[in-house]
Design a protein around this motif. Structure first.
Motif, PDB file in Angstrom:
ATOM      1  N   GLY A   3      18.293   3.699-104.135  1.00 36.78           N
ATOM      2  CA  GLY A   3      17.570   2.442-103.973  1.00 36.78           C
ATOM      3  C   GLY A   3      16.153   2.652-103.479  1.00 36.78           C
ATOM      4  O   GLY A   3      15.797   3.692-102.945  1.00 36.78           O
ATOM      5  N   LYS A   4      15.330   1.660-103.690  1.00 36.02           N
ATOM      6  CA  LYS A   4      13.934   1.691-103.272  1.00 36.02           C
ATOM      7  C   LYS A   4      13.876   1.724-101.753  1.00 36.02           C
ATOM      8  O   LYS A   4      14.468   0.870-101.084  1.00 36.02           O
ATOM      9  N   PRO A   5      13.164   2.703-101.141  1.00 39.75           N
ATOM     10  CA  PRO A   5      13.199   2.853 -99.679  1.00 39.75           C
ATOM     11  C   PRO A   5      12.865   1.574 -98.926  1.00 39.75           C
ATOM     12  O   PRO A   5      13.523   1.229 -97.942  1.00 39.75           O
ATOM     13  N   GLY A   6      11.828   0.816 -99.372  1.00 36.88           N
ATOM     14  CA  GLY A   6      11.452  -0.388 -98.652  1.00 36.88           C
ATOM     15  C   GLY A   6      12.546  -1.427 -98.644  1.00 36.88           C
ATOM     16  O   GLY A   6      12.796  -2.081 -97.638  1.00 36.88           O
ATOM     17  N   VAL A   7      13.248  -1.588 -99.773  1.00 37.73           N
ATOM     18  CA  VAL A   7      14.317  -2.568 -99.864  1.00 37.73           C
ATOM     19  C   VAL A   7      15.526  -2.123 -99.054  1.00 37.73           C
ATOM     20  O   VAL A   7      16.147  -2.920 -98.350  1.00 37.73           O
ATOM     21  N   VAL A   8      15.875  -0.839 -99.149  1.00 38.08           N
ATOM     22  CA  VAL A   8      16.998  -0.318 -98.372  1.00 38.08           C
ATOM     23  C   VAL A   8      16.727  -0.501 -96.878  1.00 38.08           C
ATOM     24  O   VAL A   8      17.591  -0.953 -96.117  1.00 38.08           O
ATOM     25  N   SER A   9      15.497  -0.182 -96.453  1.00 36.66           N
ATOM     26  CA  SER A   9      15.132  -0.344 -95.050  1.00 36.66           C
ATOM     27  C   SER A   9      15.214  -1.807 -94.636  1.00 36.66           C
ATOM     28  O   SER A   9      15.696  -2.138 -93.549  1.00 36.66           O
ATOM     29  N   LEU A  10      14.748  -2.693 -95.513  1.00 34.30           N
ATOM     30  CA  LEU A  10      14.796  -4.126 -95.219  1.00 34.30           C
ATOM     31  C   LEU A  10      16.220  -4.586 -94.993  1.00 34.30           C
ATOM     32  O   LEU A  10      16.537  -5.220 -93.991  1.00 34.30           O
ATOM     33  N   LEU A  11      17.108  -4.268 -95.917  1.00 32.80           N
ATOM     34  CA  LEU A  11      18.489  -4.736 -95.824  1.00 32.80           C
ATOM     35  C   LEU A  11      19.232  -4.095 -94.661  1.00 32.80           C
ATOM     36  O   LEU A  11      20.139  -4.690 -94.089  1.00 32.80           O
ATOM     37  N   ASN A  12      18.846  -2.874 -94.299  1.00 35.69           N
ATOM     38  CA  ASN A  12      19.505  -2.191 -93.185  1.00 35.69           C
ATOM     39  C   ASN A  12      19.014  -2.695 -91.830  1.00 35.69           C
ATOM     40  O   ASN A  12      19.751  -2.679 -90.853  1.00 35.69           O
ATOM     41  N   SER A  13      17.753  -3.156 -91.784  1.00 37.36           N
ATOM     42  CA  SER A  13      17.148  -3.446 -90.484  1.00 37.36           C
ATOM     43  C   SER A  13      17.132  -4.932 -90.134  1.00 37.36           C
ATOM     44  O   SER A  13      16.950  -5.286 -88.987  1.00 37.36           O
ATOM     45  N   MET A  14      17.246  -5.781 -91.105  1.00 35.86           N
ATOM     46  CA  MET A  14      17.009  -7.189 -90.820  1.00 35.86           C
ATOM     47  C   MET A  14      18.249  -7.917 -90.320  1.00 35.86           C
ATOM     48  O   MET A  14      18.174  -9.113 -90.037  1.00 35.86           O
ATOM     49  N   GLY A  15      19.391  -7.207 -90.182  1.00 36.23           N
ATOM     50  CA  GLY A  15      20.618  -7.937 -89.914  1.00 36.23           C
ATOM     51  C   GLY A  15      20.880  -8.802 -91.123  1.00 36.23           C
ATOM     52  O   GLY A  15      20.748 -10.024 -91.081  1.00 36.23           O
ATOM     53  N   ALA A  16      21.200  -8.122 -92.234  1.00 36.82           N
ATOM     54  CA  ALA A  16      21.166  -8.764 -93.550  1.00 36.82           C
ATOM     55  C   ALA A  16      21.997 -10.046 -93.607  1.00 36.82           C
ATOM     56  O   ALA A  16      21.553 -11.045 -94.154  1.00 36.82           O
ATOM     57  N   ARG A  17      23.200 -10.014 -93.056  1.00 38.83           N
ATOM     58  CA  ARG A  17      24.029 -11.224 -93.113  1.00 38.83           C
ATOM     59  C   ARG A  17      23.395 -12.362 -92.336  1.00 38.83           C
ATOM     60  O   ARG A  17      23.397 -13.521 -92.778  1.00 38.83           O
ATOM     61  N   GLN A  18      22.851 -12.054 -91.177  1.00 43.54           N
ATOM     62  CA  GLN A  18      22.203 -13.083 -90.371  1.00 43.54           C
ATOM     63  C   GLN A  18      20.984 -13.641 -91.103  1.00 43.54           C
ATOM     64  O   GLN A  18      20.737 -14.847 -91.107  1.00 43.54           O
ATOM     65  N   ALA A  19      20.215 -12.754 -91.757  1.00 50.39           N
ATOM     66  CA  ALA A  19      19.044 -13.209 -92.498  1.00 50.39           C
ATOM     67  C   ALA A  19      19.438 -14.087 -93.670  1.00 50.39           C
ATOM     68  O   ALA A  19      18.811 -15.118 -93.928  1.00 50.39           O
ATOM     69  N   MET A  20      20.500 -13.705 -94.383  1.00 51.92           N
ATOM     70  CA  MET A  20      20.928 -14.496 -95.532  1.00 51.92           C
ATOM     71  C   MET A  20      21.449 -15.862 -95.108  1.00 51.92           C
ATOM     72  O   MET A  20      21.363 -16.822 -95.873  1.00 51.92           O
ATOM     73  N   ASN A  21      21.966 -15.969 -93.889  1.00 51.98           N
ATOM     74  CA  ASN A  21      22.432 -17.267 -93.395  1.00 51.98           C
ATOM     75  C   ASN A  21      21.282 -18.249 -93.187  1.00 51.98           C
ATOM     76  O   ASN A  21      21.499 -19.455 -93.116  1.00 51.98           O
ATOM     77  N   ARG A  22      20.046 -17.710 -93.078  1.00 51.05           N
ATOM     78  CA  ARG A  22      18.881 -18.585 -92.920  1.00 51.05           C
ATOM     79  C   ARG A  22      18.294 -19.006 -94.269  1.00 51.05           C
ATOM     80  O   ARG A  22      17.418 -19.863 -94.318  1.00 51.05           O
ATOM     81  N   ILE A  23      18.753 -18.378 -95.348  1.00 47.48           N
ATOM     82  CA  ILE A  23      18.158 -18.629 -96.659  1.00 47.48           C
ATOM     83  C   ILE A  23      19.060 -19.563 -97.461  1.00 47.48           C
ATOM     84  O   ILE A  23      20.252 -19.320 -97.610  1.00 47.48           O
ATOM     85  N   GLU A  24      18.462 -20.640 -97.979  1.00 48.09           N
ATOM     86  CA  GLU A  24      19.180 -21.620 -98.778  1.00 48.09           C
ATOM     87  C   GLU A  24      18.831 -21.442-100.250  1.00 48.09           C
ATOM     88  O   GLU A  24      17.686 -21.148-100.595  1.00 48.09           O
ATOM     89  N   GLY A  25      19.821 -21.644-101.099  1.00 46.76           N
ATOM     90  CA  GLY A  25      19.588 -21.611-102.534  1.00 46.76           C
ATOM     91  C   GLY A  25      20.023 -22.925-103.160  1.00 46.76           C
ATOM     92  O   GLY A  25      21.110 -23.437-102.846  1.00 46.76           O
ATOM     93  N   PHE A  26      19.169 -23.495-104.019  1.00 45.60           N
ATOM     94  CA  PHE A  26      19.465 -24.789-104.641  1.00 45.60           C
ATOM     95  C   PHE A  26      19.127 -24.746-106.122  1.00 45.60           C
ATOM     96  O   PHE A  26      18.047 -24.288-106.504  1.00 45.60           O
TER      97      PHE A  26
END
Length: 401
Positions: A3-26
């Motif tokens: 995977g792309k290092p920046g994306v892997v780092s993002l998903l590993n560091s941001m608390g991915a599940r917690q971050a996705m709970n803040r994002i809405e899709g419509f």
């Protein structure tokens, strides 16, 4: 599949599940929208973006997301990986994964304003105290919100129902330069450095939000609204498009003012909350028959805004009362004799126009869901007109449906 290092780092560091709970899709009309309740970022995607969003919600690990997308689209994981990573990188650049709000451009540092007696506005048991360093701007706000004015001594000792709005002159500037201001609510900025017209817009919006009760308000729209028999048509769009002219026509035909320039959308996604204020009628509209029919006050020299007179229609919806929304109309006045037309808008296009002209979700209730629900339920139109009679009769027909 590293995977792309920046994306892997993002998903590993941001608390991915917690971050996705803040994002809405419509899914809205022809678009798929992504909105962050944390940063306020809003962007439009397509079916591929929706698949990635769904995969991230299920399991925010990049290898699993890539494998799921590859299966859905019938391609090899090695082919899907760069596409998935590029989309996530674009979302990151747009601020979708930020934990806090995106910073304001040209922020103003808070200080206690240098001013005289503050102004007080009241609705029921809710109060706003305004401390503004510019006397001219203070007069303009007083003229707009005259029906909410209250003596300062009426304020309750308990500050729970009172909010403090401070307006600070950001810089003196040059002799010919327009002054700019910072607006603070409870000492927190509501925007960055802004000129007088935008500052006035922010002040009235914050007053409306508090007086209508923040827990009831889902979004603020730059719009007017006129009601008939418990239903309102919202007239939305930027300045100079003909909102006030059309609103005056509807009022002269018997409608009641529900809002002028600021509309509060209820958290139920079905109603607006009335906030009638004085309508600012510009010089070019003073002599219109509908303005005269409403008894436009004479004496422009007494107005705190050059070239503006303040109109207080006799029929107004009680402030903070919920009103069902019948339609949202984006008027466009083309001048006398211009062609008349009414065209239905895709809900996603309507949302784009609302955001571009100053609409935004509430800070207290940062979900986009109520606004999306309204746009899914209520028809939206572009109304081009050269005839006031056509525009008024068209909006009346929308109210009657």
């Amino acid at each position: 599949m590293a995977g792309k290092p920046g994306v892997v780092s993002l998903l590993n560091s941001m608390g991915a599940r917690q971050a996705m709970n803040r994002i809405e899709g419509f899914a809205l009309g022809t678009a798929f929208l992504l909105h962050s309740r944390g940063s306020g970022a809003l962007l439009s995607s397509n079916g591929f973006g929706r698949d990635i969003y769904d995969a991230l919600r299920a399991d925010p690990e990049l290898p699993e997301v890539t494998a799921k997308i590859a299966r859905q689209h019938g391609v090899a994981p090695s082919d899907a990986a760069p596409l998935v990573e590029e989309v996530i990188s674009q979302w990151q650049a747009a601020g979708l994964f930020r934990q806090g709000m995106c910073p304001f451009v040209a922020p103003v540092a808070y200080r206690v304003p240098h001013t005289g007696e503050p102004q007080t506005f009241r609705l029921g048991d809710r109060y706003v105290t305004l401390r503004c360093e510019d006397p001219q701007l203070s007069e303009q706000i007083a003229a707009s919100l005259a029906e909410y004015a209250a003596p300062a001594q009426e304020m309750p000792e308990d500050g729970g129902a009172t909010v403090l709005i401070d307006v600070i002159i950001a810089a003196e500037g040059e002799a010919d330069a327009e002054e700019e201001y910072g607006v603070f609510r409870g000492r927190e900025p509501v925007w960055g450095r802004a000129p007088q017209d935008l500052t006035r817009f922010h002040i009235i919006r914050e007053c409306m939000d508090h007086l209508c009760t923040p827990s009831r308000v889902a979004a603020h729209l730059h719009a007017a609204a006129v009601a008939e028999e418990g239903r309102a048509v919202i007239l939305a769009g930027g300045s100079g498009r003909g909102k006030t002219t059309l609103a005056m026509g509807l009022l002269a035909a018997g409608g009641a003012l529900a809002a002028d320039d600021h509309v509060a959308l209820s958290v139920d996604g079905r109603h607006m909350l009335a906030f009638p204020a004085a309508s600012a009628v510009k010089r070019g509209a003073w002599d219109l028959p509908q303005a005269q029919a409403l008894g436009l006050a004479a004496g422009a020299a007494a107005s705190p805004r050059d070239g503006v007179r303040y109109l207080r229609p006799p029929r107004r919806v009680p402030a903070a009362a919920p009103v069902a929304v019948a339609a949202i109309v984006f008027p466009e006045y083309g001048g006398a004799g211009a062609a008349n037309s009414l065209a239905r808008l895709d809900p996603a296009e309507a949302l784009t126009r609302l955001i571009q002209t100053g609409g935004r979700v509430s800070r207290r209730n940062p979900s986009l869901a109520p606004l999306v629900a309204l746009l899914e339920r209520v028809p939206c139109y572009e109304l081009r007109y050269g005839s006031t009679r056509y525009s008024v009769e068209t909006c009346q027909s929308l109210l009657a449906r």
